[in-house]
Design an enzyme around this catalytic site. Structure first.
Site, PDB file in Angstrom:
ATOM      1  N   CYS A  23     -11.071  26.208   1.019  1.00 33.64           N
ATOM      2  CA  CYS A  23     -10.431  26.076   2.333  1.00 33.64           C
ATOM      3  C   CYS A  23     -11.093  26.983   3.363  1.00 33.64           C
ATOM      4  O   CYS A  23     -11.818  27.919   3.013  1.00 33.64           O
ATOM      5  CB  CYS A  23      -8.943  26.369   2.219  1.00 33.64           C
TER       6      CYS A  23
ATOM      7  N   HIS B   9       0.910  27.208  -3.810  1.00 29.43           N
ATOM      8  CA  HIS B   9      -0.192  26.799  -4.691  1.00 29.43           C
ATOM      9  C   HIS B   9      -0.105  25.348  -5.115  1.00 29.43           C
ATOM     10  O   HIS B   9      -1.063  24.799  -5.653  1.00 29.43           O
ATOM     11  CB  HIS B   9      -0.198  27.667  -5.953  1.00 29.43           C
TER      12      HIS B   9
ATOM     13  N   GLU C 149      -2.579  26.885  -8.887  1.00 27.41           N
ATOM     14  CA  GLU C 149      -3.124  25.750  -8.131  1.00 27.41           C
ATOM     15  C   GLU C 149      -3.814  24.754  -9.063  1.00 27.41           C
ATOM     16  O   GLU C 149      -3.725  23.533  -8.870  1.00 27.41           O
ATOM     17  CB  GLU C 149      -4.118  26.241  -7.068  1.00 27.41           C
TER      18      GLU C 149
ATOM     19  N   CYS D  17      -3.317  33.457   5.895  1.00 24.99           N
ATOM     20  CA  CYS D  17      -3.874  32.183   6.366  1.00 24.99           C
ATOM     21  C   CYS D  17      -2.708  31.304   6.824  1.00 24.99           C
ATOM     22  O   CYS D  17      -1.535  31.662   6.631  1.00 24.99           O
ATOM     23  CB  CYS D  17      -4.600  31.507   5.209  1.00 24.99           C
TER      24      CYS D  17
ATOM     25  N   THR E 276      -9.120  25.525  -4.023  1.00 27.58           N
ATOM     26  CA  THR E 276      -9.359  25.901  -2.621  1.00 27.58           C
ATOM     27  C   THR E 276      -9.798  27.348  -2.438  1.00 27.58           C
ATOM     28  O   THR E 276     -10.276  27.708  -1.365  1.00 27.58           O
ATOM     29  CB  THR E 276      -8.071  25.710  -1.794  1.00 27.58           C
TER      30      THR E 276
ATOM     31  N   SER F 141      -4.355  37.105  -7.620  1.00 30.16           N
ATOM     32  CA  SER F 141      -4.693  36.267  -6.470  1.00 30.16           C
ATOM     33  C   SER F 141      -6.178  35.928  -6.522  1.00 30.16           C
ATOM     34  O   SER F 141      -7.037  36.817  -6.454  1.00 30.16           O
ATOM     35  CB  SER F 141      -4.361  37.019  -5.177  1.00 30.16           C
ATOM     36  N   SER F 142      -6.479  34.633  -6.654  1.00 33.18           N
ATOM     37  CA  SER F 142      -7.869  34.209  -6.778  1.00 33.18           C
ATOM     38  C   SER F 142      -8.680  34.659  -5.566  1.00 33.18           C
ATOM     39  O   SER F 142      -9.767  35.215  -5.694  1.00 33.18           O
ATOM     40  CB  SER F 142      -7.919  32.690  -6.925  1.00 33.18           C
TER      41      SER F 142
ATOM     42  N   HIS G 285      -4.645  29.210 -13.331  1.00 33.68           N
ATOM     43  CA  HIS G 285      -4.175  29.502 -11.974  1.00 33.68           C
ATOM     44  C   HIS G 285      -3.167  28.425 -11.577  1.00 33.68           C
ATOM     45  O   HIS G 285      -3.372  27.240 -11.880  1.00 33.68           O
ATOM     46  CB  HIS G 285      -5.371  29.513 -11.009  1.00 33.68           C
TER      47      HIS G 285
ATOM     48  N   SER H 151      -3.199  36.274   1.234  1.00 33.09           N
ATOM     49  CA  SER H 151      -1.768  36.452   0.989  1.00 33.09           C
ATOM     50  C   SER H 151      -1.294  37.878   1.287  1.00 33.09           C
ATOM     51  O   SER H 151      -0.195  38.256   0.885  1.00 33.09           O
ATOM     52  CB  SER H 151      -1.429  36.056  -0.453  1.00 33.09           C
TER      53      SER H 151
HETATM   54 FE1  SF4 Z   1      -4.232  29.617   2.484  1.00 31.15          FE
HETATM   55 FE2  SF4 Z   1      -4.511  28.620   0.023  1.00 31.15          FE
HETATM   56 FE3  SF4 Z   1      -3.953  27.011   2.070  1.00 31.15          FE
HETATM   57 FE4  SF4 Z   1      -6.353  28.168   1.899  1.00 31.15          FE
HETATM   58  S1  SF4 Z   1      -5.474  26.634   0.519  1.00 31.15           S
HETATM   59  S2  SF4 Z   1      -5.086  27.942   3.759  1.00 31.15           S
HETATM   60  S3  SF4 Z   1      -5.807  30.162   1.002  1.00 31.15           S
HETATM   61  S4  SF4 Z   1      -2.651  28.653   1.264  1.00 31.15           S
END
Ligand code: SF4
Length: 330
Positions: free
Chosen positions: A217, A96, A148, A34, A187, A245-246, A146, A289
């Site tokens: 996201c 994150h 994040e 992403c 996200t 990785s979620s 996590h 990722s």
């Molecule tokens: Fe990528 Fe995480 Fe950003 Fe979504 S929030 S664009 S998965 S880095």
């Protein structure tokens, strides 16, 4: 739709040649990196170019061993905490996001840091600050432990945010409908599960404030939507990602919920050829990722055993690009 890897052959032609049996590969789009992951990797690479090795990186910059090993080979050193970073060194914070205490410690120790937090995660951090300014208690929907979640919960004073992971957790919250509440979300959650949790929050706390849509996201939503397109026609879905990785785990769940067997793999070598017994169509995707190289590696591995016909199934197009931090572009 991509051109087939090899020209499709009839069963008779294969029998004559003793050729491998055929398999159809439905490749999901969008898949893989992403914009936030692209940006985080570029930040580490530019920091290495600009400052020279070593550059320290707090936590896996993104949850992918292949990416982390590639950056290690270029001179990045991955650490768990800042106390492993020597004075005066350069350090990058992962995509994150980090609790506020981390940049504060870096400043206090005069470390030179670059923040690779994805802008979409930073947006949630700012929302958290705004809700606390309005004196609301935040209900955060996410997965305990996590990075994040640790980063977002660390944007506000302890006790100002409560974590819920399930609809059942919503029922246990010690608040009433009269309390000033707001919700935010991680996200990289399951779009469907989160919709249920948010519905439960709104039902129990009708006045709860929150973002117009949840904070999942674009990349997470699009990859899940693409798996929903490939899973029904597949006998098996392979998800390239990482167990920590979620968004990888959510892609496996999405396929399984559609009734299709799904396996999380980190590399092509993780594929057990026995998985392909009786399988005519394989779905393939990669988490946000996981780089495209790993997708091609899987296609090549499958081609060792089967005559592969590739088809790309697209849910939507992505054009998102995030700017780099100014300190690396000026
Ligand atoms: Fe990528 Fe995480 Fe950003 Fe979504 S929030 S664009 S998965 S880095």
């Amino acid at each position: 739709m991509n051109a087939p890897l090899q020209n499709a052959k009839t069963g008779d032609e294969r029998a004559v040649e003793g050729a491998k049996p055929g398999i159809t590969l439905l490749i999901a789009a969008p898949r893989g990196f992403c914009a936030g992951v692209d940006r985080a990797i570029e930040i580490v690479e530019r920091a290495l170019d600009r400052y020279g090795a070593p550059v320290y990186v707090r936590h896996e910059i993104v949850h992918n061993r292949y990416v982390v090993d590639g950056l290690k080979a270029k001179g990045a050193i991955f650490v768990d905490e800042l106390d492993q970073v020597p004075d005066g060194a350069h350090v990058v914070f992962s995509a994150h996001g980090v609790p506020k205490s981390v940049p504060a410690e870096a400043r206090q120790r005069k470390l030179l840091y670059v923040d690779a937090t994805c802008p979409l995660v930073s947006k949630v951090h700012r929302q958290a600050e705004r809700q606390v300014e309005k004196d609301r208690h935040i209900i955060f929907v996410g997965h305990e432990g996590h990075p994040e979640v640790i980063g977002t919960m660390g944007q506000v004073e302890p006790g100002r945010m409560s974590l819920v992971e399930t609809v059942e957790d919503v029922g246990k919250l010690p608040f009433s409908a009269e309390d000033e509440l707001a919700f935010l979300t991680q996200t990289t959650l399951s779009v469907d599960d989160t919709a249920e949790i948010v519905a439960a929050l709104r039902e129990r706390f009708p006045g709860i404030a929150g973002p117009k849509a949840e904070d999942i996201c674009y990349a997470t939503s699009n990859r899940q939507a693409a798996v929903k397109r490939i899973a029904p026609g597949s006998d098996l879905v392979l998800v390239i990602g990482a167990p920590n990785s979620s968004n990888s785990l959510r892609l496996v769940e999405v396929a399984e919920r559609m009734g299709t067997d799904a396996r999380l793999i980190q590399r092509a070598d993780d594929i057990d050829p026995a998985w392909l017994e009786g399988v005519g169509t394989v779905g393939l995707t990669a988490s946000a990722s996981a780089p495209e190289t790993l997708v091609r590696e899987v296609v090549e591995k499958l081609s060792e055993w089967r005559e592969v016909t590739e088809e790309t199934i697209s849910a939507t197009e992505e054009k998102m690009v995030f700017k780099l931090p100014r300190q690396l572009t000026e």
